[in-house]
Design a protein around this motif. Sequence first.
Motif: not given
Length: 152
Positions: A23-25, A28-32
């Motif tokens: 979920v964290n991975h 982070d991709n969604a934020i990037a």
Amino acid sequence: MNRISLAAGGVLLLLCVVLSIAVNHYRDNAIAYKDQRDKATSALQLATDTINDMQTRQRDVAALDAKYTGELADAQANIDQLERDVAAGRKRLRLNATCTANGTASATGVDDGSGPRLTDAAERDYYTLKRRIETITSQLTGLQAYVREQCL
């Protein structure tokens, strides 16, 4: 039973840790990706605004050019009409000059009955100068308007 419960609890705990990492991975991709999208949108909006500003300026410059080109064409037409009128005898060029016979003041009578007149070459030069003055005046006025409206 205790061992089975303990093993099931360990597996559940391990599953929670793995899911948390996944979920964290993806978070982070969604934020990037969101940051990339926002930057691209901002750059696109800036490019669109720049293009719109350039198009507005081009229209303004074209309108200025058309205005002063039209004024120059009108002035040239007036000069051409004046030249034709003078050649046809409908109008005359007036000179502010005095004539003396052989450099001395003449008597009150008229010597030859003709007033001061330009030579043909001087008359052509007059029209040429008049055209050039109109051209440079129109160009200068147009450039001044361009500087005032577009550059400042």
